[in-house]
Design a protein around this motif. Structure first.
Motif, PDB file in Angstrom:
ATOM      1  N   LEU A 234     102.597  45.973  -8.795  1.00 30.58           N
ATOM      2  CA  LEU A 234     101.454  45.391  -9.502  1.00 30.58           C
ATOM      3  C   LEU A 234     100.993  44.104  -8.835  1.00 30.58           C
ATOM      4  CD1 LEU A 234      99.509  45.313 -11.945  1.00 30.58           C
ATOM      5  CD2 LEU A 234     101.285  44.025 -13.174  1.00 30.58           C
ATOM      6  N   GLY A 235     101.942  43.237  -8.490  1.00 33.29           N
ATOM      7  CA  GLY A 235     101.592  41.991  -7.832  1.00 33.29           C
ATOM      8  C   GLY A 235     100.889  42.213  -6.508  1.00 33.29           C
ATOM      9  N   TYR A 236     101.352  43.216  -5.756  1.00 29.78           N
ATOM     10  CA  TYR A 236     100.713  43.535  -4.471  1.00 29.78           C
ATOM     11  C   TYR A 236      99.261  43.955  -4.683  1.00 29.78           C
ATOM     12  CZ  TYR A 236      99.738  45.947  -0.079  1.00 29.78           C
ATOM     13  OH  TYR A 236      99.173  46.353   1.102  1.00 29.78           O
ATOM     14  N   PHE A 237      99.023  44.808  -5.673  1.00 24.76           N
ATOM     15  CA  PHE A 237      97.658  45.255  -5.948  1.00 24.76           C
ATOM     16  C   PHE A 237      96.767  44.098  -6.404  1.00 24.76           C
ATOM     17  CE2 PHE A 237      94.533  46.665  -9.138  1.00 24.76           C
ATOM     18  CZ  PHE A 237      93.713  47.421  -8.305  1.00 24.76           C
ATOM     19  N   LEU A 238      97.281  43.278  -7.328  1.00 22.57           N
ATOM     20  CA  LEU A 238      96.462  42.185  -7.858  1.00 22.57           C
ATOM     21  C   LEU A 238      96.146  41.134  -6.807  1.00 22.57           C
ATOM     22  CD1 LEU A 238      98.126  41.687 -11.362  1.00 22.57           C
ATOM     23  CD2 LEU A 238      95.955  42.819 -10.856  1.00 22.57           C
ATOM     24  N   ASP A 239      96.919  41.086  -5.742  1.00 19.26           N
ATOM     25  CA  ASP A 239      96.678  40.111  -4.664  1.00 19.26           C
ATOM     26  C   ASP A 239      95.885  40.678  -3.492  1.00 19.26           C
ATOM     27  OD1 ASP A 239      97.901  38.037  -5.954  1.00 19.26           O
ATOM     28  OD2 ASP A 239      99.844  38.311  -4.995  1.00 19.26           O
ATOM     29  N   LEU A 240      95.470  41.927  -3.583  1.00 16.67           N
ATOM     30  CA  LEU A 240      94.716  42.535  -2.482  1.00 16.67           C
ATOM     31  C   LEU A 240      93.336  41.890  -2.361  1.00 16.67           C
ATOM     32  CD1 LEU A 240      95.505  46.364  -2.755  1.00 16.67           C
ATOM     33  CD2 LEU A 240      96.179  44.794  -0.923  1.00 16.67           C
ATOM     34  N   LYS A 241      93.118  41.157  -1.302  1.00 15.66           N
ATOM     35  CA  LYS A 241      91.870  40.426  -1.136  1.00 15.66           C
ATOM     36  C   LYS A 241      90.695  41.333  -0.771  1.00 15.66           C
ATOM     37  CE  LYS A 241      94.034  36.614  -1.918  1.00 15.66           C
ATOM     38  NZ  LYS A 241      93.916  35.983  -3.244  1.00 15.66           N
ATOM     39  N   LYS A 242      90.965  42.546  -0.287  1.00 17.51           N
ATOM     40  CA  LYS A 242      89.860  43.418   0.107  1.00 17.51           C
ATOM     41  C   LYS A 242      89.104  43.964  -1.103  1.00 17.51           C
ATOM     42  CE  LYS A 242      92.545  47.717   0.614  1.00 17.51           C
ATOM     43  NZ  LYS A 242      92.896  48.800   1.565  1.00 17.51           N
ATOM     44  N   TYR A 243      89.693  43.837  -2.302  1.00 11.84           N
ATOM     45  CA  TYR A 243      88.998  44.213  -3.534  1.00 11.84           C
ATOM     46  C   TYR A 243      88.629  42.961  -4.308  1.00 11.84           C
ATOM     47  CZ  TYR A 243      91.040  48.809  -2.559  1.00 11.84           C
ATOM     48  OH  TYR A 243      91.418  49.976  -1.966  1.00 11.84           O
ATOM     49  N   ARG A 244      87.458  42.959  -4.897  1.00 10.64           N
ATOM     50  CA  ARG A 244      87.030  41.794  -5.670  1.00 10.64           C
ATOM     51  C   ARG A 244      87.866  41.666  -6.944  1.00 10.64           C
ATOM     52  NH1 ARG A 244      80.645  41.485  -6.259  1.00 10.64           N
ATOM     53  NH2 ARG A 244      81.298  39.439  -7.025  1.00 10.64           N
ATOM     54  N   ILE A 245      87.900  40.449  -7.455  1.00  9.65           N
ATOM     55  CA  ILE A 245      88.744  40.170  -8.619  1.00  9.65           C
ATOM     56  C   ILE A 245      88.376  41.048  -9.803  1.00  9.65           C
ATOM     57  CG2 ILE A 245      89.215  38.438 -10.393  1.00  9.65           C
ATOM     58  CD1 ILE A 245      89.330  36.353  -8.261  1.00  9.65           C
ATOM     59  N   HIS A 246      87.067  41.220 -10.039  1.00 17.94           N
ATOM     60  CA  HIS A 246      86.679  41.979 -11.231  1.00 17.94           C
ATOM     61  C   HIS A 246      87.143  43.430 -11.139  1.00 17.94           C
ATOM     62  CE1 HIS A 246      83.236  43.377  -8.787  1.00 17.94           C
ATOM     63  NE2 HIS A 246      83.166  44.371  -9.641  1.00 17.94           N
ATOM     64  N   PHE A 247      87.173  44.009  -9.918  1.00 14.86           N
ATOM     65  CA  PHE A 247      87.671  45.377  -9.757  1.00 14.86           C
ATOM     66  C   PHE A 247      89.174  45.434 -10.007  1.00 14.86           C
ATOM     67  CE2 PHE A 247      89.789  48.523  -7.071  1.00 14.86           C
ATOM     68  CZ  PHE A 247      89.214  49.690  -7.553  1.00 14.86           C
ATOM     69  N   ARG A 248      89.925  44.503  -9.438  1.00 14.25           N
ATOM     70  CA  ARG A 248      91.368  44.488  -9.633  1.00 14.25           C
ATOM     71  C   ARG A 248      91.721  44.327 -11.105  1.00 14.25           C
ATOM     72  NH1 ARG A 248      92.963  39.667  -6.072  1.00 14.25           N
ATOM     73  NH2 ARG A 248      90.799  39.490  -5.418  1.00 14.25           N
ATOM     74  N   ALA A 249      91.023  43.423 -11.777  1.00 12.72           N
ATOM     75  CA  ALA A 249      91.304  43.166 -13.191  1.00 12.72           C
ATOM     76  C   ALA A 249      91.007  44.396 -14.041  1.00 12.72           C
ATOM     77  CB  ALA A 249      90.483  41.974 -13.674  1.00 12.72           C
ATOM     78  N   GLN A 250      89.844  45.015 -13.825  1.00 12.44           N
ATOM     79  CA  GLN A 250      89.453  46.153 -14.640  1.00 12.44           C
ATOM     80  C   GLN A 250      90.318  47.376 -14.356  1.00 12.44           C
ATOM     81  OE1 GLN A 250      85.212  46.843 -14.422  1.00 12.44           O
ATOM     82  NE2 GLN A 250      84.742  44.674 -14.662  1.00 12.44           N
ATOM     83  N   ALA A 251      90.609  47.623 -13.076  1.00 17.66           N
ATOM     84  CA  ALA A 251      91.436  48.783 -12.731  1.00 17.66           C
ATOM     85  C   ALA A 251      92.840  48.648 -13.312  1.00 17.66           C
ATOM     86  CB  ALA A 251      91.495  48.930 -11.212  1.00 17.66           C
TER      87      ALA A 251
END
Length: 400
Positions: free
Chosen positions: A226-243
């Motif tokens: 989960l931490g790896y996904f939430l820190d992925l800079k290639k996706y915008r914050i709003h996408f990471r949060a919603q997904a």
């Protein structure tokens, strides 16, 4: 160095407490006294967490951390004395003081295929480890002496008077974002009491130890993922949060539906599950799923608030608010399971708490990363900066 010290303290204090709790009711034979003690713990933590920013200001981070690690060994000693001598008051006193590990559990209880409490030697190992917590906390360096690789200073803004600090916390608590997130915060930690009681009621001692060991490793793996996904800079914050929100809360709702099916059966059959008995896998999987999602939701909640609030003083305040609200929910949850109410009823309440949290949380998460905010209007932040003597630089609240 400081992050290593914090990691060690987290392992020795709440980590070992969590390891004991993962045995089901702290390893006790019956869950009621331990759940009552935990309810007392979290009830008092509502107050201690609320005033923690003031405590940090008065005695500093190091001594606050040392104080925070003191109560855990007392609580473990209370469980030990209750098992060996029947003493009950020390469990409650230790709970008030509270306001790798899985392997220890399994190794010391692997031959006990009956219902009951874990071996008392388990507690002696935990007590000895927990007593070293304050010693490691004393090694923490002051923030101003920390050196980062990029040479940026560590700023800690807790320099208001107690009255001013409480006023700012009350202001932050009344913002629409925090109010919408309160059900999410409660839900993130509410299931802990249910899983502990579930293990105690339906699993043998060695099965509880095995589940404790395996769930710890499962949670470590999924939290890193989960931490790896939430820190992925290639996706915008709003996408990471919603997904992450959609995936985690869809899964959580499904597990509570599954739990209702299991509890309906177990309330009738009253099974005693060991790893050698038929039906163990179904009960084991339910515990692993709910415990894993408890960890994921808990960490996701802190990621959400740390993304919403980047101004240093607000980070301290929102952390205190989040932990205080969580503790209030846990106090209620443990209070309910300290009675002899059925686990099917407790499972239904958890499902209800999940349902209440979804829509208000989505109202905040769907906007995360699309607009700047820091819990306070810009003019309120300027006023806060002025009272803090200009310590907070302009622009720190800008969204990344």
């Amino acid at each position: 160095m400081n992050i290593t010290i914090l990691g060690i303290c987290s392992f020795l204090a709440p980590g070992l407490w969590g390891a004991m709790n993962s045995l089901g009711a702290g390893g006790a034979q019956k869950p009621y006294l331990v759940n009552a003690g935990n309810s007392l713990t979290f009830g008092l933590m509502v107050l201690s967490c609320t005033f923690s920013p003031i405590l940090v200001r008065l005695i500093g981070i190091k001594y606050t951390l040392m104080l925070g690690t003191l109560g855990y060994s007392v609580f473990s000693a209370g469980l030990y004395c209750n098992l060996r001598f029947g003493t009950e008051w020390l469990v409650l006193f230790g709970a008030a003081c509270c306001g790798v590990c899985g392997a220890i559990n399994l190794g010391l209880n692997s031959k006990r295929d009956e219902r009951g409490a874990v071996g008392y030697k388990t507690y002696l190992v935990f007590i000895s480890l927990q007593c070293s917590g304050p010693l490691f906390a004393a090694l923490l360096s002051p923030p101003e002496k920390v050196q980062r690789t990029d040479n940026t200073p560590v700023r800690l803004y807790v320099d208001m008077t107690a009255r001013e600090e409480l006023r700012e916390m009350w202001r932050l608590l009344r913002t629409k974002e925090v109010l919408c997130l309160i059900p999410l915060i409660v839900n993130s930690a509410y299931s802990e009491a249910f899983t502990g009681t579930y293990l105690t009621d339906y699993f043998t001692v060695r099965a509880r130890a095995l589940v404790s060991f395996l769930s710890a490793w499962t949670c470590i793996i999924v939290n890193f993922a989960l931490g790896y996904f939430l820190d992925l800079k290639k996706y915008r914050i709003h996408f990471r949060a919603q997904a992450a929100f959609i995936a985690l809360y869809t899964g959580s709702g499904a597990w509570w539906v599954y739990s209702q099916v299991i509890q309906h059966e177990y309330d009738r059959t009253k099974p005693l599950l060991d790893w050698s008995t038929p039906g163990f896998g179904r009960g084991f999987v339910l515990y692993i799923l709910i415990t894993t999602w408890f960890q994921l939701l808990y960490n996701f909640t802190y990621w959400i608030v740390s993304t919403l609030y980047t101004e240093p003083a607000n980070l301290v305040r929102i952390s205190a608010i989040v932990r205080g609200v969580e503790s209030a929910g846990q106090a209620v949850s443990y209070g309910i399971t300290s009675t002899k109410w059925t686990l099917q009823g407790a499972s239904a309440i958890n499902f209800g708490v999940w349902g209440v949290a979804v829509i208000p949380a989505w109202l905040v998460i769907r906007k995360l990363g699309t607009e700047p905010w820091d819990g306070l209007a810009s003019e309120e932040l300027e006023e806060t900066e002025g009272r803090a003597g200009g310590a907070v630089e302009k622009g720190v609240g800008e969204r990344r």
